[in-house]
Design a protein around this motif. Structure first.
Motif, PDB file in Angstrom:
ATOM      1  N   GLY A  59       0.827  -1.194   0.000  1.00  0.00           N
ATOM      2  CA  GLY A  59       0.000   0.000   0.000  1.00  0.00           C
ATOM      3  C   GLY A  59       0.863   1.247   0.000  1.00  0.00           C
ATOM      4  O   GLY A  59       2.098   1.174  -0.030  1.00  0.00           O
ATOM      5  N   ALA A  60       0.226   2.411   0.059  1.00  0.00           N
ATOM      6  CA  ALA A  60       0.951   3.680  -0.051  1.00  0.00           C
ATOM      7  C   ALA A  60       1.975   3.866   1.059  1.00  0.00           C
ATOM      8  O   ALA A  60       2.956   4.591   0.888  1.00  0.00           O
ATOM      9  N   GLU A  61       1.781   3.205   2.207  1.00  0.00           N
ATOM     10  CA  GLU A  61       2.712   3.367   3.326  1.00  0.00           C
ATOM     11  C   GLU A  61       3.624   2.160   3.504  1.00  0.00           C
ATOM     12  O   GLU A  61       4.399   2.111   4.459  1.00  0.00           O
ATOM     13  N   ASP A  62       3.550   1.196   2.601  1.00  0.00           N
ATOM     14  CA  ASP A  62       4.387  -0.004   2.694  1.00  0.00           C
ATOM     15  C   ASP A  62       5.650   0.150   1.862  1.00  0.00           C
ATOM     16  O   ASP A  62       5.680   0.920   0.883  1.00  0.00           O
ATOM     17  N   THR A  63       6.682  -0.595   2.224  1.00  0.00           N
ATOM     18  CA  THR A  63       8.003  -0.409   1.627  1.00  0.00           C
ATOM     19  C   THR A  63       8.365  -1.520   0.649  1.00  0.00           C
ATOM     20  O   THR A  63       8.185  -2.708   0.956  1.00  0.00           O
ATOM     21  N   VAL A  64       8.866  -1.097  -0.496  1.00  0.00           N
ATOM     22  CA  VAL A  64       9.492  -1.994  -1.477  1.00  0.00           C
ATOM     23  C   VAL A  64      10.982  -1.692  -1.454  1.00  0.00           C
ATOM     24  O   VAL A  64      11.411  -0.585  -1.795  1.00  0.00           O
ATOM     25  N   ALA A  65      11.781  -2.659  -1.027  1.00  0.00           N
ATOM     26  CA  ALA A  65      13.232  -2.472  -1.010  1.00  0.00           C
ATOM     27  C   ALA A  65      13.841  -3.092  -2.262  1.00  0.00           C
ATOM     28  O   ALA A  65      13.304  -4.067  -2.800  1.00  0.00           O
ATOM     29  N   PHE A  66      14.938  -2.516  -2.717  1.00  0.00           N
ATOM     30  CA  PHE A  66      15.697  -3.207  -3.770  1.00  0.00           C
ATOM     31  C   PHE A  66      17.174  -3.195  -3.429  1.00  0.00           C
ATOM     32  O   PHE A  66      17.710  -2.216  -2.915  1.00  0.00           O
ATOM     33  N   VAL A  67      17.799  -4.334  -3.691  1.00  0.00           N
ATOM     34  CA  VAL A  67      19.228  -4.518  -3.476  1.00  0.00           C
ATOM     35  C   VAL A  67      19.796  -4.957  -4.813  1.00  0.00           C
ATOM     36  O   VAL A  67      19.881  -6.147  -5.121  1.00  0.00           O
ATOM     37  N   LEU A  68      20.146  -3.980  -5.635  1.00  0.00           N
ATOM     38  CA  LEU A  68      20.539  -4.237  -7.022  1.00  0.00           C
ATOM     39  C   LEU A  68      21.744  -3.392  -7.392  1.00  0.00           C
ATOM     40  O   LEU A  68      21.900  -2.267  -6.909  1.00  0.00           O
ATOM     41  N   PRO A  69      22.592  -3.900  -8.286  1.00  0.00           N
ATOM     42  CA  PRO A  69      23.590  -3.027  -8.905  1.00  0.00           C
ATOM     43  C   PRO A  69      22.898  -2.170  -9.960  1.00  0.00           C
ATOM     44  O   PRO A  69      21.668  -2.274 -10.138  1.00  0.00           O
ATOM     45  N   ASN A  70      23.631  -1.351 -10.662  1.00  0.00           N
ATOM     46  CA  ASN A  70      23.013  -0.538 -11.704  1.00  0.00           C
ATOM     47  C   ASN A  70      22.545  -1.428 -12.849  1.00  0.00           C
ATOM     48  O   ASN A  70      23.289  -2.271 -13.359  1.00  0.00           O
ATOM     49  N   CYS A  71      21.304  -1.226 -13.240  1.00  0.00           N
ATOM     50  CA  CYS A  71      20.687  -1.944 -14.351  1.00  0.00           C
ATOM     51  C   CYS A  71      19.343  -1.267 -14.597  1.00  0.00           C
ATOM     52  O   CYS A  71      18.851  -0.524 -13.730  1.00  0.00           O
TER      53      CYS A  71
END
Length: 600
Positions: free
Chosen positions: A66-78
Motif C-alpha cells: 500500500g501507499a505506506e508499505d516499503t518496497v526495497a531493492f538490493v541491485l547493482p546498476n541496471c
C-alpha cells in the motif's frame, strides 16, 4: 513565484507520464553489461520505461504493497533498478539498499523500513548479492515476497549459455520467490490504482555511511520532484546524454540524475552494473563518452582522480561539462582535469537528509573553483556558529560554521542542521570546509581535515588523501593522514610530509603520521571511508602504547559499537589486567578486554 504556486507534477508517475507524452520515442535509459565501447547495449525509450514502471507498480500493489508499505531493492546498476525505484515510489515507499553492505546491515535496514517486498538479483557467477540478500531476508520477518532480476538476460553467446551451469546454488527460501520480468509481464499495462495527489513519503534512502552505521532519511514526492525540476530547468535538455556510473541506491544518481532526466527527457547511460567500479570502465571511459556522444559527465572526486591517470584517447568533443559531488574536489585535481579535457567541472553540494541538491556552481556562469557554488532556487543556506542555534549566532562573511539548509527537500522546519562545516563568501558562494564530526580535536583545538587533504592532494603523485585524528594520550587526538598514489608513482612519506607542511596554514594540523596505502577504503560512491582509517590508526597507536609498556596485550580488532562508537577489542592475559587499565586510562578510545591472546 513561490514554489507552492508552480505548475508541477504532484507524483513521480504523473511526471513520468508527462515525459512519456512529450518524448515517448526518444531514448530514456541505456545499459551495458560490459564496458567495451562496442559491447552490446540495451536501450529503453520513454514509452517502454513508462510501460515497465506501470506493470511493476501494479505488481507491487498485487503483492500487498500500500501507499505506506516499503518496497526495497538490493541491485547493482541496471534498468530494473531504475524501474523499481520509480514503481516502488508509485505503489508505496521505495527503499534502495547498497548491495555492498553486509547481510546483517541489509537485514537491519529491511527491519527498520518494514519492507514487505525485496527486489534483488538471481544468483549469478562473480557476485554474492543473491546470497547476502537471502541471508538478510531470513533475519527480516516483515518481508513477504522476493522478486529476482536475472542479469543473464543481458548476456549473449557462450556467456549466456554457460550461466545455467555456473550459477551458484541457493538455499530454500521461507518466502515466495518470483522472477521479476515474468511477474511484471503478467500485469496490466494501465495503472490499476489511483496515485492521488497527496505529497506523501515515497522513498527511504540510507546515508552513504562514511562515518559508521548507515542512517535512514525519508523523502516526500515534493523533494524528489524538486530535484528533478532543478535539473530539468537549470542543467539538462531533452537532447542531453548523461553518463552515470554512480549507483542508483545513492541520492546523487537517483535524484539529480534520474529525476532530472524524468523532468527534462534527457538520456541516461549506465556503463556496467558496478559503474565506476566495473571491470574496464575507467580504461574505456573516454571511448564510452565518444560512443554515446555524452554531454554531461557525472562523477565524484575519486573517479576524476582515477580518470586523470589515463590518457584522453577518444573524441570527447560532445562533452559540455562534468558535475562533481559527494565529496570536496581538490583545486589541483580540477585544474588537471580541465587541462587534460578542455572541460570545466561544476562542483555541487547536497546530502541525503535534504533529498540531495543544495547548491552548484553555475553551468554557464561564474565558477569559483573549490566552492560548491550558489544555493539553488528555493534553497536557503545559513552558516551557524558551532554550538549555536539556527536562528541566532549566525556567522559573518567567510566565517566558518555549521551549514544549515532549508528547501522543498528538507523535512525540518525551518532549517536542517547538516553537520557539515562551511562558509559563505561576499558573493554568496558556499565553501565546504569539512565535517563537524570529522574535526580533529587536538588538545581542545579544532583542526579541519580538509586543509590536510587539500595540501596532500596537490602533490602530483597523490591520487586520494584522507586525514583523521589518531588517538593520543596527551592531546586526545593528533592529525594523521593516509594517501593512495597515482599509478606507477614513487614518493616517500617523508617527501609527502615535507610537501604538505609548506601548504598547511596551521602548524598544529601537520600530520604526525603519514602512511601510503595501495588503495584507500571507499564507499560505493567513491568517498573515503574514514571509519576504516580510524580503525587502522587506533590499532597502530594502541598496540604501540601497549608494547612500550612492556605488555603482551594487543588489539585484536575495532568494532563499530552503536552506543560507544569505535571500540577497541584488546586481548591480554589476566595478570596484565591492571597494567592494561593504566595504559588505556590515558586514551579516550572505548575498549573492551576480551581475554588472553591466542597462544598466550
Amino acid at each position: 513565484m513561490p514554489w507552492a504556486d508552480r505548475d508541477r507534477a504532484s507524483t513521480l508517475y504523473h511526471l513520468l507520464s508527462q515525459t512519456r507524452a512529450a518524448h515517448g520515442a526518444r531514448p530514456a535509459l541505456s545499459f551495458q553489461m560490459f564496458s567495451g565501447a562496442r559491447a552490446p547495449a540495451r536501450t529503453l525509450n520513454w514509452d517502454e520505461l513508462h510501460d515497465r514502471v506501470t506493470r511493476a507498480a501494479n505488481l507491487f500493489r498485487s503483492l500487498g504493497v500500500g501507499a505506506e508499505d516499503t518496497v526495497a531493492f538490493v541491485l547493482p546498476n541496471c534498468p530494473e533498478a531504475a524501474v523499481t525505484l520509480l514503481a516502488g515510489a508509485t505503489a508505496g515507499v521505495v527503499n534502495p539498499i547498497n548491495p555492498l553492505l553486509e547481510p546483517d546491515q541489509i537485514a537491519a535496514i529491511l527491519r527498520q523500513t518494514g519492507a514487505r517486498v525485496v527486489v534483488t538479483l538471481r544468483s549469478l557467477p562473480k557476485t554474492d548479492i543473491a546470497q547476502k540478500v537471502a541471508q538478510a531476508v531470513s533475519q527480516a520477518p516483515g518481508v513477504r515476497h522476493v522478486l529476482q532480476v536475472d542479469l543473464a538476460r543481458y548476456l549473449s553467446g557462450a556467456k549466456r549459455w554457460l550461466v545455467p551451469f555456473l550459477r551458484p546454488k541457493m538455499p530454500g527460501s521461507a518466502v515466495p520467490v518470483q522472477d521479476f520480468h515474468r511477474a511484471i509481464a503478467r500485469m496490466p499495462a494501465t495503472l490499476t490504482f489511483e496515485t492521488g495527489t497527496e505529497d506523501r513519503v515515497a522513498a527511504c534512502f540510507h546515508t552513504g555511511g562514511t562515518t559508521g552505521t548507515p542512517k535512514l532519511a525519508w523523502h516526500r514526492f515534493s523533494g524528489m520532484i524538486y530535484n528533478g525540476w532543478l535539473g530539468g530547468n537549470l542543467l539538462f535538455r531533452h537532447t542531453d546524454v548523461l553518463i552515470c556510473p554512480l549507483p542508483m541506491f545513492h541520492v546523487f544518481a537517483a535524484y539529480p540524475i534520474l529525476m532530472s532526466a524524468l523532468h527534462s527527457g534527457a538520456h541516461v547511460v549506465m556503463p556496467t552494473p558496478a559503474g565506476y567500479r566495473g571491470e574496464g570502465v575507467l580504461d574505456n571511459f573516454w571511448h564510452l563518452i565518444a560512443r554515446w556522444r555524452v554531454t554531461f559527465l557525472i562523477a565524484v572526486p575519486t573517479a576524476i582522480s582515477a580518470l586523470m591517470q589515463r590518457p584522453v584517447n577518444a573524441d570527447i568533443s560532445s562533452l559540455r561539462i562534468a558535475i562533481s559531488g559527494s565529496a570536496p574536489l581538490p583545486v589541483d585535481l580540477y585544474n588537471r582535469f580541465r587541462a587534460a579535457t578542455g572541460v570545466e567541472i561544476a562542483e555541487g553540494y547536497g546530502l541525503t537528509e535534504a533529498t540531495c541538491l543544495v547548491s552548484v556552481n553555475p553551468i554557464d556562469g561564474r565558477k569559483k573553483i573549490g566552492s560548491v557554488g550558489l544555493p539553488l532556487p528555493y534553497s536557503q543556506v545559513l552558516i551557524a556558529r558551532l554550538g549555536g542555534g539556527q536562528g541566532d549566532g549566525l556567522c559573518g562573511v567567510d566565517e566558518i560554521g555549521e551549514i544549515c539548509v532549508s528547501s522543498p527537500g528538507t523535512a525540518e522546519d525551518p532549517f536542517l542542521r547538516t553537520g557539515d562545516l562551511g562558509r559563505i563568501d561576499a558573493d554568496g558562494y558556499l565553501w565546504i570546509t569539512g565535517r563537524a564530526k570529522d574535526l580533529i580535536i587536538r588538545g581542545g583545538h579544532n583542526l579541519d581535515p580538509a586543509q590536510i587533504e587539500e595540501a596532500l592532494a596537490s602533490h602530483p603523485a597523490v591520487a586520494v588523501a584522507g586525514a583523521i585524528g589518531q588517538p593520543d594520550a596527551a592531546a586526545g587526538e593528533l592529525p594523521c593522514a593516509y594517501v593512495e598514489l597515482v599509478a606507477d608513482a614513487s614518493v616517500t612519506p617523508a617527501e609527502l610530509l615535507a610537501h604538505a607542511a609548506g601548504r598547511i596554514a596551521e602548524r598544529a594540523a601537520i600530520p604526525k603520521h603519514l602512511e601510503i596505502l595501495p588503495e584507500l577504503p571507499k564507499t560505493a560512491v567513491g568517498k573515503v571511508f574514514k571509519p576504516d582509517l580510524r580503525k587502522r590508526a587506533i590499532i597502530r597507536v594502541l598496540d604501540g602504547a601497549l608494547a612500550a609498556a612492556g605488555l603482551t596485550a594487543r588489539v585484536t580488532g575495532v568494532v563499530d559499537d552503536p552506543r560507544r562508537g569505535l571500540t577497541a577489542r584488546i586481548a591480554a592475559p589476566a595478570h596484565e589486567g591492571g597494567a592494561l587499565h593504566r595504559v588505556m586510562a590515558a586514551f579516550t578510545v572505548a575498549w573492551d578486554h576480551v581475554g588472553p591472546q591466542a597462544g598466550a
